[in-house]
Design an enzyme around this catalytic site. Structure first.
Site, PDB file in Angstrom:
ATOM      1  N   TYR A 161      24.467  74.585  13.068  1.00 52.80           N
ATOM      2  CA  TYR A 161      24.097  74.147  14.423  1.00 52.80           C
ATOM      3  C   TYR A 161      22.633  74.548  14.631  1.00 52.80           C
ATOM      4  O   TYR A 161      21.890  74.738  13.659  1.00 52.80           O
ATOM      5  CB  TYR A 161      25.098  74.830  15.383  1.00 52.80           C
ATOM      6  N   ARG A 214      15.995  61.742  21.000  1.00 50.64           N
ATOM      7  CA  ARG A 214      15.384  63.026  21.408  1.00 50.64           C
ATOM      8  C   ARG A 214      16.204  64.133  20.768  1.00 50.64           C
ATOM      9  O   ARG A 214      17.106  64.689  21.370  1.00 50.64           O
ATOM     10  CB  ARG A 214      15.408  63.112  22.946  1.00 50.64           C
ATOM     11  N   ASP A 304      21.623  64.156  23.007  1.00 51.89           N
ATOM     12  CA  ASP A 304      20.241  63.963  22.563  1.00 51.89           C
ATOM     13  C   ASP A 304      19.745  62.523  22.691  1.00 51.89           C
ATOM     14  O   ASP A 304      19.119  61.976  21.766  1.00 51.89           O
ATOM     15  CB  ASP A 304      20.049  64.539  21.147  1.00 51.89           C
ATOM     16  N   ASN A 478      14.881  74.134  22.174  1.00 49.63           N
ATOM     17  CA  ASN A 478      15.292  74.261  20.776  1.00 49.63           C
ATOM     18  C   ASN A 478      14.451  73.327  19.908  1.00 49.63           C
ATOM     19  O   ASN A 478      13.928  72.341  20.408  1.00 49.63           O
ATOM     20  CB  ASN A 478      16.765  73.854  20.633  1.00 49.63           C
TER      21      ASN A 478
END
Ligand code: NAD
Ligand code: LMR
Ligand code: MG
Length: 636
Positions: A161, A214, A304, A478
């Site tokens: 992850y 994204r 995303d 992130n």
């Protein structure tokens, strides 16, 4: 919680043991554990436990090498001799049978050797090497893979992850060996309803969908973004116990606007610019229809998507399908829980949340999602339906957002500052982050901008003048390099009394003299598995705001005052299965309260309605899959 710790085999909760916990121990044949488990179980619902300890048989329609090549069923050298006979495997494996535990040990030993042998190499190389060894196991033997993942979730989640998954996506075309999940492209228009039947599993419960536009803070990665749904679903299996045979990662490839990828000969996606407007939406519509035609109860997590499509698709589908957008809604719930924790850490009552000054940096899907939910909480607390905004300041790449902004996104517009009374003097349109922090003296500085290092030394030093005795800094972007600041800089420049959270994992900071600066991981992984699981087991046909709020509240109240005082806002990742059970139960109860729960499997809406909170937790945990080798039964 009282219980017996079986080390890597799990934790046996004594006060309310249920099958999941007991199954978690797995090795009931192990003498010492067997004895301990018996003592614990004797006071409890022993009968149910005993029956749960015998793994359910698993029907398989294959024989011989086809089974060995299918990671859902493969046990490698672990097939017992009788099963080898029954399934035509005799002679296809070396004769010795290796137990699950031995296989487990062997894997962990190779992982440790890899760690030792690569200790002087650059971080990215080491992370990718670790990802490869886990991925090979994933491709070969899912039962063993998920077992090592569950037992070592804190160590392995940074590999499968965030943050390593970002690196994997960036290098996807080179790393690609075997496909995982499904790919629907712009070229498949009109074909999706038949394509969906190419997926081999008869039932799918959980889908994570991306269009790759994204990916974390890394931008448009096109088809390479498939790594994100794969990683999220691994967390679903590990944290929520969703059966891996019932998950489906999906990539909607509508092209990419990433020039580098468009010119890369090895790029595996469509080499065309992204579809826009109605053309784009018609692809997503067709996919959603196809999925729900085949699996009407499947839950779809949008992940995303670039901001414009994130909000648009959420509005478009949330009242028709059981779906949610993790970046908007999951993130908001986790951030909210953290913000409420920051109020508690100041020794104030939760109702003081309405007085907190919060600066949000990043006006994208995540930042606006957080503000929208914060606003809902404020209006609930203040008992006013009037939407109060005076405590929030929002910045994007052009600085502070005010009503003077020429082109403003409709989702951001409600958070643009005005210029009337109550406004801080001198804060003009487009003011810099430093100016805003200096003038506002916020209680909380929260970053969801994707811009690494934007909370620089000056900004962090300005946070020392915060009106809070324990200023909170959330650097939530992130992966690691995109975090708004590192925890060591935050503690160094903003002071040792801050509360700190980041989206990607960082180590705690040694502050000297035995003091530790605690680093929280404010990541939506604390909530999305429970939201999905609770929605699934409730049988709700939509995911309401009430269900999402319940998830966030559950997380917010999970920590004790003592932990909060130490700056610990979220539980350890190692207890994620327990948190997810609680969150799932809270989501389910909210669905029942709103009369949305239609039931799941044999459990109907009336039964759900009459379940106590405790029984709901038990119902959730007993429906969580846990990896053990099931006896395989061949069915023609
Ligand atoms: N921790 C979590 O659980 C979590 C959850 C969701 C998203 N995220 C992270 O948050 C980041 C943003 O995600 P998103 O979906 O909102 O992206 P997005 O592209 O929708 O929004 C990014 C926003 O940041 C703004 N921005 C860009 N440069 C800036 C600058 N220099 N100063 C201030 N603002 C600037 C942009 O104008 C935009 O408003 C990503 O890095 C993502 O990985 C973290
Ligand atoms: O994927 C993550 O780690 C969190 C979040 O969904 C993100 O997009 O950054
Ligand atoms: Mg995301």
């Amino acid at each position: 919680m009282a219980g017996v710790d079986f080390g890597r085999f799990g934790f046996l909760q004594i006060p309310h043991v249920h099958c999941y916990v007991l199954l978690r121990s797995g090795l009931i044949a192990h003498k010492k554990m067997w004895k301990l488990a018996r003592v614990a179980a004797s006071n409890l619902r022993q009968k149910r436990w005993l029956s749960a300890a015998i793994p359910e048989p698993c029907m398989v329609h294959k024989r011989g090498t086809d089974i060995l090549h299918d990671p859902w069923f493969n046990k490698d050298t672990g097939f017992p001799l009788t099963e080898r006979d029954r399934l035509g495997l005799r002679g296809l494996l070396p004769p010795r049978v290796i137990s699950f535990e031995q296989q487990y040990e062997r894997f962990m030993e190779s992982y440790s050797s890899l760690e030792k042998n690569t200790c002087n190499q650059p971080d990215d190389i080491v992370s990718l090497a670790k990802w490869r060894i886990l991925n090979r196991l994933h491709d070969r033997n899912e039962t063993l893979y998920y077992r090592v993942l569950i037992d070592n979730i804190e160590n392995f989640s940074p590999i499968i992850y965030t943050p390593t998954v970002g690196l994997v996506c960036q290098n996807y075309s080179g790393l690609f060996r075997r496909p995982r999940g499904m790919y629907f492209s712009a070229k498949d228009k009109g074909e999706m309803i038949s394509m969906i039947y190419n997926w081999p599993a008869p039932q799918v419960d959980m889908i994570v969908l991306t269009d790759g536009s994204r990916i974390l803070g890394l931008g448009d990665l096109g088809v390479q973004g498939i790594g994100i749904p794969i990683g999220k679903l691994d967390i679903y299996v590990a944290a929520a116990g969703i059966n891996p045979q019932r998950i489906l990662p999906v990539m909607l490839d509508v092209g990419t606007n990433n020039e580098k990828l468009l010119h890369d000969q090895l790029y595996l996606g469509l080499r065309q610019p992204r579809l826009e407007g109605e053309e784009y939406l018609s692809i997503v519509d067709e996919f959603m229809e196809a999925v729900h035609r085949r699996w009407p109860k499947a839950i779809v997590q949008f992940e995303d998507f670039q901001m414009k499509w994130a909000f648009e698709t959420l509005q478009r589908y949330r009242h028709r399908f059981c779906m949610f957008n993790d970046d908007i809604q999951g993130t908001a719930g986790v951030a909210l829980a953290g913000l409420l924790g920051a109020v508690r850490a100041q020794g104030r009552p939760l109702s003081d949340f309405v007085k907190q000054k919060i600066v949000v940096v990043g006006a994208g899907s995540a930042g606006i999602g957080v503000l929208k939910m914060a606003k809902q909480v404020v209006s609930r607390m203040s008992g006013s339906s009037e939407m109060e905004n005076s405590q929030f300041w929002l910045l994007d790449k052009d600085g502070l957002l005010t009503k003077e902004r020429k082109k403003i996104d409709p989702a951001a517009a409600p958070f643009a500052r005005g210029f009337g009374p109550g406004e801080i003097e001198g804060l003009r349109e487009g003011a810099s982050l430093l100016e805003v922090v200096k003038k506002v003296r916020p209680h909380v500085l929260l970053g969801l901008s994707g811009v690494g290092g934007i909370f620089n030394e000056e900004v962090l030093k300005a946070m020392k003048e915060s009106d809070s005795p324990r200023p909170a800094i959330f650097a939530m972007s992130n992966p690691t390099k995109n975090a708004e600041c590192t925890p060591s800089d935050a503690f160094k420049y903003a002071g040792e009394n801050i509360i700190f959270s980041s989206g990607s994992p960082f180590k705690n900071v040694d502050l000297g003299n035995g003091k530790v600066g605690h680093v929280n991981q404010a990541n939506n992984m604390y909530l999305f598995p429970g939201i999905g699981l609770g929605a699934l087991l409730s049988g709700a046909h939509v995911i309401s705001d009430g269900m999402l709020q319940a998830a966030s509240e559950c997380l917010a109240t999970y920590m004790s005052d003592e932990e909060i005082q130490k700056g610990i806002l979220y539980p350890s990742i190692s207890s994620i299965r327990h948190i997810t059970t609680e969150v799932g139960a809270a989501v389910l109860r909210a669905a029942v309260d709103e009369e949305l729960a239609e039931g799941h499997g044999d459990v109907g809406p009336r039964e759900l309605m009459h379940m106590s909170k405790e029984k709901t937790v038990e119902y959730i945990s007993s429906n969580m899959w846990f990896p053990v080798y099931s006896p395989l039964v061949h069915e023609k």
